[in-house]
Design a protein around this motif. Structure first.
Motif, PDB file in Angstrom:
ATOM      1  N   ALA A 116       1.324   3.626  10.971  1.00 53.94           N
ATOM      2  CA  ALA A 116       0.008   4.246  10.804  1.00 53.94           C
ATOM      3  C   ALA A 116      -0.678   3.895   9.492  1.00 53.94           C
ATOM      4  CB  ALA A 116       0.119   5.765  10.954  1.00 53.94           C
ATOM      5  N   VAL A 117      -0.478   2.655   9.022  1.00 52.47           N
ATOM      6  CA  VAL A 117      -1.279   2.193   7.885  1.00 52.47           C
ATOM      7  C   VAL A 117      -2.730   2.099   8.356  1.00 52.47           C
ATOM      8  CG1 VAL A 117      -1.703   0.301   6.269  1.00 52.47           C
ATOM      9  CG2 VAL A 117       0.650   0.916   6.886  1.00 52.47           C
ATOM     10  N   PRO A 118      -3.689   2.680   7.647  1.00 56.18           N
ATOM     11  CA  PRO A 118      -5.087   2.649   8.099  1.00 56.18           C
ATOM     12  C   PRO A 118      -5.567   1.224   8.379  1.00 56.18           C
ATOM     13  CG  PRO A 118      -4.838   4.143   6.246  1.00 56.18           C
ATOM     14  CD  PRO A 118      -3.529   3.430   6.392  1.00 56.18           C
ATOM     15  N   ARG A 119      -6.377   1.071   9.399  1.00 59.62           N
ATOM     16  CA  ARG A 119      -6.842  -0.254   9.816  1.00 59.62           C
ATOM     17  C   ARG A 119      -7.517  -1.005   8.680  1.00 59.62           C
ATOM     18  NH1 ARG A 119      -8.365  -2.422  14.845  1.00 59.62           N
ATOM     19  NH2 ARG A 119      -8.023  -0.385  15.810  1.00 59.62           N
ATOM     20  N   ASN A 120      -8.343  -0.299   7.887  1.00 59.91           N
ATOM     21  CA  ASN A 120      -9.084  -0.989   6.827  1.00 59.91           C
ATOM     22  C   ASN A 120      -8.201  -1.385   5.647  1.00 59.91           C
ATOM     23  OD1 ASN A 120      -8.646   1.526   5.751  1.00 59.91           O
ATOM     24  ND2 ASN A 120     -10.798   1.974   5.296  1.00 59.91           N
ATOM     25  N   ALA A 121      -6.965  -0.883   5.605  1.00 56.41           N
ATOM     26  CA  ALA A 121      -6.047  -1.224   4.516  1.00 56.41           C
ATOM     27  C   ALA A 121      -4.887  -2.085   5.004  1.00 56.41           C
ATOM     28  CB  ALA A 121      -5.495   0.051   3.881  1.00 56.41           C
ATOM     29  N   ARG A 122      -4.849  -2.350   6.310  1.00 56.61           N
ATOM     30  CA  ARG A 122      -3.666  -2.977   6.900  1.00 56.61           C
ATOM     31  C   ARG A 122      -3.470  -4.406   6.419  1.00 56.61           C
ATOM     32  NH1 ARG A 122      -3.796  -1.771  12.969  1.00 56.61           N
ATOM     33  NH2 ARG A 122      -3.931   0.321  12.115  1.00 56.61           N
ATOM     34  N   SER A 123      -4.515  -5.208   6.413  1.00 56.14           N
ATOM     35  CA  SER A 123      -4.379  -6.617   6.036  1.00 56.14           C
ATOM     36  C   SER A 123      -3.867  -6.756   4.607  1.00 56.14           C
ATOM     37  CB  SER A 123      -5.731  -7.325   6.183  1.00 56.14           C
ATOM     38  OG  SER A 123      -5.619  -8.680   5.781  1.00 56.14           O
ATOM     39  N   GLU A 124      -4.421  -5.959   3.695  1.00 55.29           N
ATOM     40  CA  GLU A 124      -3.974  -6.020   2.302  1.00 55.29           C
ATOM     41  C   GLU A 124      -2.533  -5.554   2.174  1.00 55.29           C
ATOM     42  OE1 GLU A 124      -5.261  -4.371  -2.149  1.00 55.29           O
ATOM     43  OE2 GLU A 124      -6.327  -3.690  -0.349  1.00 55.29           O
ATOM     44  N   ALA A 125      -2.170  -4.501   2.899  1.00 53.69           N
ATOM     45  CA  ALA A 125      -0.803  -3.984   2.841  1.00 53.69           C
ATOM     46  C   ALA A 125       0.193  -5.014   3.343  1.00 53.69           C
ATOM     47  CB  ALA A 125      -0.693  -2.697   3.657  1.00 53.69           C
ATOM     48  N   VAL A 126      -0.161  -5.708   4.419  1.00 53.66           N
ATOM     49  CA  VAL A 126       0.714  -6.742   4.971  1.00 53.66           C
ATOM     50  C   VAL A 126       0.895  -7.874   3.963  1.00 53.66           C
ATOM     51  CG1 VAL A 126       0.891  -8.532   6.751  1.00 53.66           C
ATOM     52  CG2 VAL A 126       0.216  -6.197   7.376  1.00 53.66           C
ATOM     53  N   GLY A 127      -0.207  -8.345   3.390  1.00 57.10           N
ATOM     54  CA  GLY A 127      -0.120  -9.423   2.407  1.00 57.10           C
ATOM     55  C   GLY A 127       0.690  -9.034   1.189  1.00 57.10           C
ATOM     56  N   ASN A 128       0.488  -7.817   0.715  1.00 59.33           N
ATOM     57  CA  ASN A 128       1.235  -7.355  -0.461  1.00 59.33           C
ATOM     58  C   ASN A 128       2.728  -7.256  -0.174  1.00 59.33           C
ATOM     59  OD1 ASN A 128      -1.090  -7.149  -1.962  1.00 59.33           O
ATOM     60  ND2 ASN A 128      -1.339  -4.944  -1.646  1.00 59.33           N
ATOM     61  N   SER A 129       3.080  -6.770   1.005  1.00 57.21           N
ATOM     62  CA  SER A 129       4.487  -6.616   1.368  1.00 57.21           C
ATOM     63  C   SER A 129       5.171  -7.977   1.485  1.00 57.21           C
ATOM     64  CB  SER A 129       4.611  -5.839   2.680  1.00 57.21           C
ATOM     65  OG  SER A 129       5.950  -5.537   2.966  1.00 57.21           O
ATOM     66  N   ILE A 130       4.482  -8.934   2.092  1.00 54.86           N
ATOM     67  CA  ILE A 130       5.043 -10.278   2.234  1.00 54.86           C
ATOM     68  C   ILE A 130       5.195 -10.942   0.874  1.00 54.86           C
ATOM     69  CG2 ILE A 130       4.587 -12.595   3.149  1.00 54.86           C
ATOM     70  CD1 ILE A 130       3.225 -11.217   5.549  1.00 54.86           C
ATOM     71  N   MET A 132       5.628  -9.390  -1.941  1.00 49.93           N
ATOM     72  CA  MET A 132       6.651  -8.666  -2.680  1.00 49.93           C
ATOM     73  C   MET A 132       8.046  -9.243  -2.421  1.00 49.93           C
ATOM     74  SD  MET A 132       7.425  -4.564  -2.639  1.00 49.93           S
ATOM     75  CE  MET A 132       5.694  -4.224  -2.920  1.00 49.93           C
ATOM     76  N   VAL A 133       8.282  -9.707  -1.193  1.00 50.76           N
ATOM     77  CA  VAL A 133       9.600 -10.257  -0.855  1.00 50.76           C
ATOM     78  C   VAL A 133       9.645 -11.776  -1.022  1.00 50.76           C
ATOM     79  CG1 VAL A 133      10.089  -8.361   0.719  1.00 50.76           C
ATOM     80  CG2 VAL A 133       9.100 -10.485   1.629  1.00 50.76           C
ATOM     81  N   GLY A 134       8.565 -12.360  -1.545  1.00 53.81           N
ATOM     82  CA  GLY A 134       8.566 -13.784  -1.856  1.00 53.81           C
ATOM     83  C   GLY A 134       8.415 -14.698  -0.670  1.00 53.81           C
ATOM     84  N   LEU A 135       7.679 -14.251   0.364  1.00 53.42           N
ATOM     85  CA  LEU A 135       7.538 -15.075   1.568  1.00 53.42           C
ATOM     86  C   LEU A 135       6.089 -15.451   1.869  1.00 53.42           C
ATOM     87  CD1 LEU A 135      10.081 -13.460   4.076  1.00 53.42           C
ATOM     88  CD2 LEU A 135      10.325 -15.599   2.817  1.00 53.42           C
ATOM     89  N   SER A 136       5.220 -15.410   0.877  1.00 52.47           N
ATOM     90  CA  SER A 136       3.806 -15.726   1.127  1.00 52.47           C
ATOM     91  C   SER A 136       3.627 -17.119   1.724  1.00 52.47           C
ATOM     92  CB  SER A 136       3.006 -15.601  -0.171  1.00 52.47           C
ATOM     93  OG  SER A 136       2.979 -14.273  -0.628  1.00 52.47           O
ATOM     94  N   ARG A 137       4.413 -18.072   1.265  1.00 52.76           N
ATOM     95  CA  ARG A 137       4.288 -19.443   1.773  1.00 52.76           C
ATOM     96  C   ARG A 137       4.906 -19.594   3.160  1.00 52.76           C
ATOM     97  NH1 ARG A 137       6.352 -23.294  -3.019  1.00 52.76           N
ATOM     98  NH2 ARG A 137       5.782 -24.873  -1.453  1.00 52.76           N
ATOM     99  N   ARG A 138       5.615 -18.584   3.613  1.00 49.51           N
ATOM    100  CA  ARG A 138       6.246 -18.619   4.937  1.00 49.51           C
ATOM    101  C   ARG A 138       5.609 -17.625   5.898  1.00 49.51           C
ATOM    102  NH1 ARG A 138      10.175 -22.738   5.764  1.00 49.51           N
ATOM    103  NH2 ARG A 138      11.138 -23.219   3.756  1.00 49.51           N
ATOM    104  N   ALA A 139       4.474 -17.060   5.513  1.00 55.76           N
ATOM    105  CA  ALA A 139       3.886 -15.980   6.296  1.00 55.76           C
ATOM    106  C   ALA A 139       3.551 -16.384   7.729  1.00 55.76           C
ATOM    107  CB  ALA A 139       2.626 -15.454   5.601  1.00 55.76           C
ATOM    108  N   GLU A 140       3.216 -17.652   7.944  1.00 55.59           N
ATOM    109  CA  GLU A 140       2.849 -18.106   9.290  1.00 55.59           C
ATOM    110  C   GLU A 140       4.026 -18.750  10.028  1.00 55.59           C
ATOM    111  OE1 GLU A 140       0.096 -16.871  10.019  1.00 55.59           O
ATOM    112  OE2 GLU A 140      -0.401 -16.417   7.928  1.00 55.59           O
ATOM    113  N   ASN A 141       5.184 -18.760   9.407  1.00 55.77           N
ATOM    114  CA  ASN A 141       6.382 -19.265  10.090  1.00 55.77           C
ATOM    115  C   ASN A 141       6.896 -18.218  11.076  1.00 55.77           C
ATOM    116  OD1 ASN A 141       6.306 -20.987   7.601  1.00 55.77           O
ATOM    117  ND2 ASN A 141       8.160 -21.817   8.508  1.00 55.77           N
TER     118      ASN A 141
END
Length: 260
Positions: A116-130, A132-141
């Motif tokens: 239930a992460v709010p829709r308007n905050a979801r994209s940022e939350a997803v990016g921040n979480s990815i 945080m674990v060091g997988l930004s370059r693998r996000a589309e894998n």
């Protein structure tokens, strides 16, 4: 070392009361009651001690035969209270598995929706979480394309995306190399000081680097709850609170025949 940020909100209270879990005639958890304080608590015990069953109940992933989870002083025993509690919890199981055809971003986004992460905050939350674990370059894998350690980190991102008040981790550093284990510890240190984190692990360095309190399970019971120093002092007053001292005290406590 990065200091944990403060949190102005009330500290959550999490625990179980009179908990019993059985599988057939096997008693996995035997009438256990425990309350977990804010901060990081390590859960120690030999294989088969009941650690995973306890954590699964706390995550509402397993229904006990008796007893209840309590959150903020109230039992989690109705559809409404379970839904409220689940939104406050992040759970990484011992052997996480998920749809391998999903990308990292899709998997984390799904859990953001689920929690239930709010829709308007979801994209940022997803990016921040990815990130945080060091997988930004693998996000589309796709998850199926990742190494074991990367997959573990992707699953960790799914548990962190909603910034849970209660984080439950079962063997979270399994399959991680030393650098990735260090990164994991830094992630846990960034959690608010008022949040609850439970880590079940056989890696004593993870416990002594992160936790103050420990819970020791043995034969489905909790023979010890308290600080690391209290535990080591009980078995070896001159041992200190290092990983080596904790491991030595633990082996003396449970007996080497029970370690496997």
């Amino acid at each position: 070392m990065t200091d944990s940020p403060s949190n102005a909100g009330p500290a959550p209270q999490v625990g179980v009361r009179d908990l019993r879990v059985t599988f057939g005639r096997t008693i996995a958890v035997a009438d256990v009651s425990v309350e977990v304080a804010p901060g990081v608590t390590g859960v120690l015990g030999p294989n088969g001690a009941g650690k995973t069953s306890l954590l699964r109940v706390l995550a509402t992933d397993l229904r006990p035969q008796r007893g209840k989870v309590q959150f903020d002083g109230r039992p989690v025993d109705s559809r409404r209270t379970v839904r409220h509690y689940r939104r406050a919890v992040g759970f990484l199981p011992q052997r996480p598995d998920w749809h391998k055809w999903m990308t990292v971003r899709e998997a984390v986004a799904y859990f953001a929706w689920l929690r239930a992460v709010p829709r308007n905050a979801r994209s940022e939350a997803v990016g921040n979480s990815i990130e945080m674990v060091g997988l930004s370059r693998r996000a589309e894998n796709r998850l199926g394309e990742l190494s074991g350690g990367m997959f573990q980190r992707a699953m960790l991102a799914t548990t962190l995306v909603h910034q849970p008040e209660v984080l439950i981790l079962d063997e979270p550093t399994a399959g991680l190399d030393p650098v990735q284990r260090h990164q994991f510890r830094e992630i846990v240190r960034l959690r608010p000081a008022s949040s609850v984190t439970l880590i079940s692990t056989h890696v004593f360095e993870d416990v002594t680097n992160l936790a103050t309190n420990i819970v020791v399970m043995h034969d489905g019971r909790l023979p010890f709850t308290g600080t690391i120093r209290e535990f080591t002092d009980q078995l070896n007053p001159d041992g200190g609170s290092s990983a080596e001292a904790l491991e030595a005290a633990y082996l003396r406590f449970v007996g080497t025949d029970d370690v496997g």
